[in-house]
Design an enzyme around this catalytic site. Structure first.
Site, short mmCIF file in Angstrom:
data_model
loop_
_atom_site.label_atom_id
_atom_site.label_comp_id
_atom_site.label_asym_id
_atom_site.label_seq_id
_atom_site.Cartn_x
_atom_site.Cartn_y
_atom_site.Cartn_z
N SER A 1 44.31 83.54 44.92
CA SER A 1 44.11 85.12 44.59
C SER A 1 42.66 85.77 44.77
O SER A 1 42.42 86.55 44.10
CB SER A 1 44.27 85.14 42.76
OG SER A 1 43.49 84.07 42.31
N CYS B 1 54.79 74.97 46.13
CA CYS B 1 54.54 75.64 47.50
C CYS B 1 53.66 75.04 48.08
O CYS B 1 52.59 74.77 47.81
CB CYS B 1 53.99 77.19 46.92
SG CYS B 1 53.66 78.24 48.63
N THR C 1 55.13 76.39 40.98
CA THR C 1 54.87 76.50 42.23
C THR C 1 53.45 76.09 42.76
O THR C 1 53.09 75.68 43.86
CB THR C 1 55.15 77.70 43.24
OG1 THR C 1 54.67 78.74 42.50
CG2 THR C 1 56.98 77.95 42.79
N SER D 1 42.85 82.70 37.18
CA SER D 1 43.57 81.80 38.34
C SER D 1 43.63 80.31 37.82
O SER D 1 42.67 79.66 37.94
CB SER D 1 42.90 81.94 39.74
OG SER D 1 43.45 81.26 40.46
N SER D 2 45.13 80.02 37.49
CA SER D 2 45.26 78.59 37.53
C SER D 2 45.10 77.81 38.63
O SER D 2 44.53 76.74 38.75
CB SER D 2 46.87 78.34 37.24
OG SER D 2 47.03 79.08 35.88
N ASN D 3 45.46 78.46 40.18
CA ASN D 3 45.21 77.92 41.25
C ASN D 3 43.76 77.70 41.47
O ASN D 3 43.65 76.64 42.22
CB ASN D 3 46.08 78.86 42.20
CG ASN D 3 45.88 78.39 43.80
OD1 ASN D 3 44.57 79.19 44.27
ND2 ASN D 3 46.05 77.51 44.09
N HIS E 1 54.14 86.60 40.77
CA HIS E 1 54.58 85.80 39.80
C HIS E 1 55.96 85.64 39.29
O HIS E 1 56.72 84.33 39.05
CB HIS E 1 53.97 85.71 38.68
CG HIS E 1 52.45 85.41 38.58
ND1 HIS E 1 51.59 86.59 39.33
CD2 HIS E 1 51.43 84.30 38.71
CE1 HIS E 1 50.23 86.25 39.14
NE2 HIS E 1 50.11 85.02 39.05
N CYS F 1 57.34 86.53 44.55
CA CYS F 1 57.17 85.65 45.80
C CYS F 1 58.78 85.05 46.12
O CYS F 1 59.39 84.45 45.49
CB CYS F 1 56.27 84.43 45.68
SG CYS F 1 56.01 83.28 46.96
N GLU G 1 54.15 82.99 35.75
CA GLU G 1 55.54 82.52 36.75
C GLU G 1 56.32 81.55 35.78
O GLU G 1 57.44 81.60 35.86
CB GLU G 1 54.83 81.65 37.74
CG GLU G 1 55.85 80.90 38.60
CD GLU G 1 55.42 79.94 39.51
OE1 GLU G 1 56.19 78.78 39.79
OE2 GLU G 1 54.43 80.12 40.08
#
Length: 302
Positions: free
Chosen positions: A279, A207, A177, A235-237, A79, A101, A141
């Site tokens: 993740s 990303c 991202t 996890s946001s993703n 992050h 990253c 992040e």
């Protein structure tokens, strides 16, 4: 007559992204050498993977605990971190293993460079440029990105957040991202529609390794009767990708691991799809697949 056993498929595109994979490899390499390593924050937003690495010697600390460490090695996860973290490490003789990253590092640099140019502009010299970051407030992040501006960047989650911003000033917009492209485009359109003067520049910093999973996952969700989306609660993703699956396939269920599998959700399915966030470790999705197989076996024996 008993129905055929359901087909169970794990999405080949799901699982760790490049940044998370690199961070975990760096952690495992150091743990193999020394048996102990500190990590600032959860190395990945998945409790199962964090626990696996804890058993190998990874010690997770928060920022308050980090500030009290001296003469140790600390991993910075994918992050990224604000400049203040590196300053603390220098002051406390902490050796940093930096697993930020590369995509995040590049974005940090872009925002830092933009911040150095905020003292007015040719289009609107009477006021400074506002740096907006489309992202989740408090996310690791995002904290690292805001840190590149000495805390002056403004974080927005949705269109309603724009109500409190003077959009007649010069605006530079960036994105966390892992946010969705559609959400970012909505913010861009909203700012353009409200803006009466001043300049507006936006930079799509999402990303593509993450973003490109969305159309693939939507197709995957459409090809199965039931979807089991495996993701950590933090996890946001995961939240974004789960919503994409749910939109395509209403029979999409969010679970953190195999213990949360409800057999009634899959009992009538002819095909079961298992997928997850960037993740979500592959081994965890495999455990869910094994739990589905056992449930299927029990049903056919009854």
């Amino acid at each position: 007559m008993k129905r055929p056993v359901a087909k169970i498929e794990i999405d080949s595109g799901s699982g760790f992204c490049f940044g998370v994979t690199t961070a975990i490899r760096k952690a495992e390499a150091e743990l193999e050498r020394t048996g102990v390593l500190y990590c600032l924050g959860d190395i990945v937003h998945n409790a199962g993977e964090v626990e696996r690495l804890r058993k190998k010697g990874l010690i997770t600390v928060d920022h308050n605990e980090f500030a009290k460490l001296h003469n140790v090695k600390v991993l910075l996860r994918a992050h990224g971190e604000p400049p203040s973290t590196y300053e603390t490490a220098r002051r406390n003789n902490i050796e940093i293993i930096d697993a930020t990253c590369p995509v995040v590092l590049q974005l940090q640099k872009r925002i830092k460079d933009a911040y150095s140019k905020t003292e007015g502009s040719s289009e609107n010299p009477d006021n400074g440029r506002i740096i907006l970051i489309y992202g989740k407030p408090g996310h690791a992040e995002v904290n690292g990105l805001v840190g590149q501006t000495e805390g002056s960047a403004v974080v927005i989650q949705d269109r309603s957040d724009l109500d409190n911003i003077d959009l007649d000033k010069d605006i530079w917009l960036y994105s966390q991202t892992t946010k969705s492209i559609e959400g970012f485009q909505e913010i861009v359109s909203e700012i353009r529609s409200r803006k009466r003067k001043g300049s507006f520049q936006w930079f799509d910093t999402i990303c593509r390794q993450v973003a490109n999973r969305m159309p693939q996952m939507r197709e995957f969700a459409a090809n199965h009767d039931v979807i089991l989306f495996v993701s950590g609660a933090k996890s946001s993703n995961g939240k974004v990708l789960y919503a994409q699956c749910k939109e395509i396939n209403p029979k999409t269920y969010l679970i953190t691991d195999e213990t949360e599998l409800d057999p009634s959700c899959i009992e009538d399915a002819e095909s079961i799809g298992i997928c997850g966030a960037t993740s979500t470790p592959r081994w965890l999705m495999q455990k869910v697949a094994e739990a589905c197989s056992k449930s299927e076996e029990n049903e056919t024996e009854d």
